[in-house]
Each structure stands twice: as structure tokens, then as C-alpha cells.
Design an enzyme around this catalytic site. Structure first.
Site, mmCIF file in Angstrom:
data_model
loop_
_atom_site.group_PDB
_atom_site.id
_atom_site.type_symbol
_atom_site.label_atom_id
_atom_site.label_comp_id
_atom_site.label_asym_id
_atom_site.label_seq_id
_atom_site.Cartn_x
_atom_site.Cartn_y
_atom_site.Cartn_z
ATOM 1 N N ASP A 182 37.561 0.426 -2.629
ATOM 2 C CA ASP A 182 36.462 0.513 -1.582
ATOM 3 C C ASP A 182 37.055 0.587 0.111
ATOM 4 O O ASP A 182 36.422 -0.348 0.650
ATOM 5 C CB ASP A 182 35.385 -0.560 -1.902
ATOM 6 C CG ASP A 182 34.653 -0.214 -2.917
ATOM 7 O OD1 ASP A 182 34.953 0.550 -3.787
ATOM 8 O OD2 ASP A 182 33.654 -1.075 -3.487
ATOM 9 N N ASP B 252 40.013 4.625 -3.511
ATOM 10 C CA ASP B 252 39.246 5.340 -4.127
ATOM 11 C C ASP B 252 37.706 5.773 -3.831
ATOM 12 O O ASP B 252 37.043 6.625 -4.166
ATOM 13 C CB ASP B 252 39.020 4.666 -5.460
ATOM 14 C CG ASP B 252 38.184 3.296 -5.283
ATOM 15 O OD1 ASP B 252 38.014 2.903 -4.229
ATOM 16 O OD2 ASP B 252 37.541 2.728 -6.287
ATOM 17 N N CYS C 239 33.608 4.658 -7.720
ATOM 18 C CA CYS C 239 34.978 4.297 -8.272
ATOM 19 C C CYS C 239 35.437 4.988 -9.770
ATOM 20 O O CYS C 239 36.512 5.321 -9.461
ATOM 21 C CB CYS C 239 34.639 2.635 -8.683
ATOM 22 S SG CYS C 239 33.875 1.632 -7.407
#
Length: 461
Positions: A42, A243, A81
Site C-alpha cells: 500500500d 502492490d 492487494c
């Protein structure tokens, strides 16, 4: 006497010969590079010193870029994710992996670059956040989901094989806590993007997010130090990326650049010139075929990306004119697709009847809480209200050169008609070529869009 000397000499030669054989068996294979894929959780592309943020403490990432090549136009295939990670490891777009929605395990039938390296003699290991599902574990020689095992994983590898490591942190994923680094970031260190309100609550939330990036940065420092101590730093290619974007409204789970643009740094002292910058477009599906080509292996037909090896040799080269991104179910239902050239972004929202709600943990955040309060008081700007708006536009078009935050929708404007048509055609062609189809039915939301709390029907009994 001659016989005794000859016998002694023979014994010595046998001993030396045996030692040479043992030494050769312990030496790493020559000509094969080692690989470390280092994945942040993140982290936005520009929340790093080397990408222009003057306040975030990222000395090790900054040094990684100084020692290698920094990519300024690198993109993920989605901002979610597990689908993003499945896409990276297979070199396939999320909808082609069977793991296109959050938490879906990557099917065992999917081919990854890891197993191909393993089959060719590489030692393969993963440490840290997993999120790929049980079937993929067998594709590695070793998997540990414990944190802070990155250096130990390097120490415990067999020294007679080239290696490939999949190192994944949980930083800067929510939830956040205070005082996790020696010198925490302050509210005045924060850069608030225009689509978020500039309030003390938002600044404090972002400052804690910055702290986790600094903690992540320290991991990179320890890993690089271990490589140096083992004497394998020069022939080890480190690829650092995220990601998806930061876990804030209008970032993570969107196909805006704030969601799918990623930091991307490659350091490989033996092959990549230090201090270089590449401005060419690359996609996360390009990583898998690149590693296979660099390892001297054939890139099979399952891989949908393109090797960026030419860019490592010449940063001014071009391997693609467009990158593609998608958004599927992630806590909440949605289906969106995007295509981006160097300058323009075209987005198609297939479910315009629902708002662009951020992921559930971001909905529960101090930032979203204050945004709801300001919305109810009619104190948000038009740009800051966008994640609440229903209906959303079916088509969005942005000029990234003039409007890097993608706030002014140019879709339908006569002067941009040609650009819109060209990008729509590119997106249509990509969807057809990769067999991308709209689901027959929608998957229900698992959380409340206003509070982020799990809905009663999904609570564990």
C-alpha cells in the site's frame, strides 16, 4: 624413498583435489544472476524521497535508486492487494489469473516465474506477507509468513545455487500505531493531495502512514547489508515496487495513478548503471518475463507481459506504448478498466450506479471519518466529494501532463474526441485479446460503505 615421496605426493594431490571438488560444489553457479523482488504493501509511487518527497525518511530506498535505475512511469495492473501480487508473479492480468478478486487464492494451474526458476536450479524463497493462497506455496523451496525473517532467509539459503527471493512487508498497510520509528513524522511534514481535505486529522493519518514507509525502508537497508556481507551484492538484482497505492480515499482500489502507479527501482551493480532514470512505460506484468529472460530461460506463452530487459541496457528505449489496469471486487463490488499512454488516461466505469468507495480499512480511517463529517456539512470541494458521488461518469479521460491528479474529466469534449476514440479502441482490443468479460452477476458488498463495518450476513458466527 622415492616411492614414499610419490605416495605422499599422491595423497596430497587427492586431498587437494577433493577440496577443490567440495569448494566447487559450494560456489554459486556462475553466469546466473540472483533476484530479490521486494514488495511494499500500500505505498504510493511518490511517497519516497527519491520520487520527490522531501520530508519522508527513506534513506535506503533513495540509495537504492542512486545505485541503480529509477523508473518514473511504472504501473500496476490493479490497485488491490492479492490480485496485484498474483498478477506480478504470473505475468498475467488479474482477470486472467483466476485470482482477480481480493483474497482469492492463485490457482495451482497458474504458471509463475518462481517455479520456472526453481526447476532450472534456482533456490526460491518467500518471506513476509503472503496473500497468494496455499497452492502457490509449493512453487517455492521455502515460505515463511513471519515478519522480520528477510535477513535470516538470506542467511539460511544454500550457497551453491543462484537464488530468487520474494520479500514482502506489511508496511505501510493499515492499521497504524504511533512511535514506531525513532523520529516520527510531523503533521507539517505531510503533503495533502487536493482530493483530500487539509485537516489535522488527515495530516496525522498521513504522518503515521509515512512512519510505516520509514520502517519499511529500514528493512531494505538490512537486506542490502546482508547481501554485501555475503559477497553477492554485485550479481543480485533487486526490484522494489508496491502492490498498490496508499490506503486512502481515491487511491487504493482505483485505477487513477494514485492507485496504480508504483515506485519501481532496479539495482543490479553488475549490469545496471548507477544513477540512471527510465521514463518509459512499464507494467507489473512485465516483471516475470524479464526475470526469466535474464536467467536465460524461455518465456512461455502464459506470460502476457513484455520483458523490460532492453530498458536496463538503454533507459531511453521503449517496450510498450500503453499500460492497462483493472478494478474488481475488493471489500465492495466494482468493475472498472483503464488504459494509459504516456500522456492520457481513459477509464471506463461499468458500474456507475455505485460510488468509488475506498477499501473498508480506509473507510474506517480518521481521514474518511472527517470526510463524511465535512460532506454532511457541505464543506468538501468538488474534487474531495468524488468518492461519494453517484452516479459516476461511465467514461473518464484525463490529460496527465496538465492534470496529474486526474481531476478534470475531458471525456466527451470535442477537442479530445480523437484521443478518446484511440484509447477506447486500445482498451477494447486489450479486453478482447485477454478475454476480459463483464461478470454475469455482481458479488455483494461485504462491508458497510459508510462505516466500514462488516455486514451482519458476513460476520462469523
Amino acid at each position: 624413498m622415492r616411492i614414499k615421496l610419490s605416495a605422499v605426493l599422491l595423497v596430497v594431490l587427492l586431498i587437494l583435489g577433493t577440496g577443490a571438488v567440495e569448494s566447487q560444489a559450494q560456489a554459486p553457479a556462475t553466469g546466473k544472476p540472483n533476484f530479490i523482488v521486494f514488495i511494499a504493501d500500500d505505498m504510493a509511487w511518490d511517497d519516497c524521497g527519491t520520487y520527490g518527497h522531501e520530508k519522508i525518511q527513506t534513506p535506503h530506498l533513495d540509495q537504492l535508486a542512486a545505485d541503480g535505475m529509477k523508473f518514473t512511469e511504472a504501473f500496476l495492473t490493479c490497485s488491490s492487494c492479492s490480485p496485484s501480487r498474483s498478477s506480478i508473479i504470473t505475468g498475467r492480468y488479474p482477470h486472467s489469473t483466476g485470482a482477480h478478486q481480493l483474497h482469492l487464492p492463485l490457482p495451482a494451474s497458474q504458471v509463475t516465474f518462481v517455479e520456472k526458476l526453481k526447476d532450472s536450479g534456482y533456490y526460491t524463497a518467500a518471506a513476509g506477507k503472503w496473500h497468494l493462497g496455499t497452492p502457490t506455496e509449493s512453487k517455492f523451496d521455502h515460505v515463511t509468513t513471519k515478519l522480520n525473517q528477510w535477513v535470516n532467509t538470506l542467511k539460511q539459503r544454500p550457497k551453491d545455487k543462484p537464488f530468487c527471493m520474494w520479500f514482502a512487508t506489511t508496511d505501510p498497510h493499515r492499521p497504524y500505531e504511533r512511535n514506531i520509528i525513532p523520529r516520527p513524522h510531523l503533521n507539517e511534514d505531510v503533503i495533502v493531495p487536493p482530493y483530500l481535505p487539509d485537516t489535522p486529522e488527515v495530516r496525522s493519518d498521513l504522518a503515521l502512514y509515512y512512519d510505516e514507509i520509514t520502517r519499511l525502508d529500514s528493512v531494505m537497508g538490512r537486506v542490502r547489508q546482508e547481501l554485501k556481507e555475503q559477497g553477492v551484492a554485485d550479481n543480485t538484482m533487486i526490484v522494489f515496487l508496491s502492490d498498490n497505492g496508499r490506503p486512502f480515499p481515491r487511491c487504493k482500489t482505483t485505477v487513477y495513478d494514485s492507485g496504480v502507479k508504483t515506485p519501481w527501482i532496479v539495482a543490479w551493480p553488475a549490469k545496471v548503471k548507477a544513477g540512471t532514470v527510465c521514463k518509459s512505460l512499464i507494467s507489473s506484468v512485465d516483471l516475470a518475463p524479464t526475470l526469466l529472460e535474464l536467467a536465460g530461460l524461455e518465456v512461455g506463452e502464459t506470460f502476457q507481459g513484455k520483458s523490460f530487459k532492453p530498458l536496463l541496457e538503454n533507459p531511453n528505449a521503449t517496450i510498450r506504448t500503453h499500460v492497462f489496469a483493472e478494478h474488481n471486487w475488493h471489500d465492495f463490488e466494482d468493475f472498472g478498466r483503464a488504459v494509459r499512454s504516456r500522456r492520457y488516461k481513459y477509464i471506463r466505469n461499468f458500474y456507475p450506479d455505485i460510488p468509488g468507495t475506498p477499501p473498508a480499512d480506509a473507510v474506517r480511517s480518521p481521514t474518511y471519518t472527517v470526510m463524511r463529517e465535512l460532506r454532511d456539512q457541505n464543506k468538501l470541494t468538488e474534487d474531495q466529494r468524488s468518492c461519494f458521488v453517484v452516479p459516476r461518469p461511465e467514461v473518464e479521460l484525463y490529460d496527465l501532463e496538465k492534470d496529474p491528479h486526474e481531476l478534470k474529466n475531458l471525456a466527451g469534449k470535442p477537442e479530445y474526441q480523437k484521443v478518446e476514440q484511440e484509447l477506447r479502441a486500445e482498451l477494447d482490443q486489450w479486453q478482447e485479446a485477454t478475454y476480459d468479460r463483464l461478470p454475469r452477476s455482481r458479488r455483494p458488498d461485504e462491508f458497510h460503505r459508510e462505516t466500514g463495518e462488516r455486514l451482519p450476513e458476513f460476520r462469523k458466527k
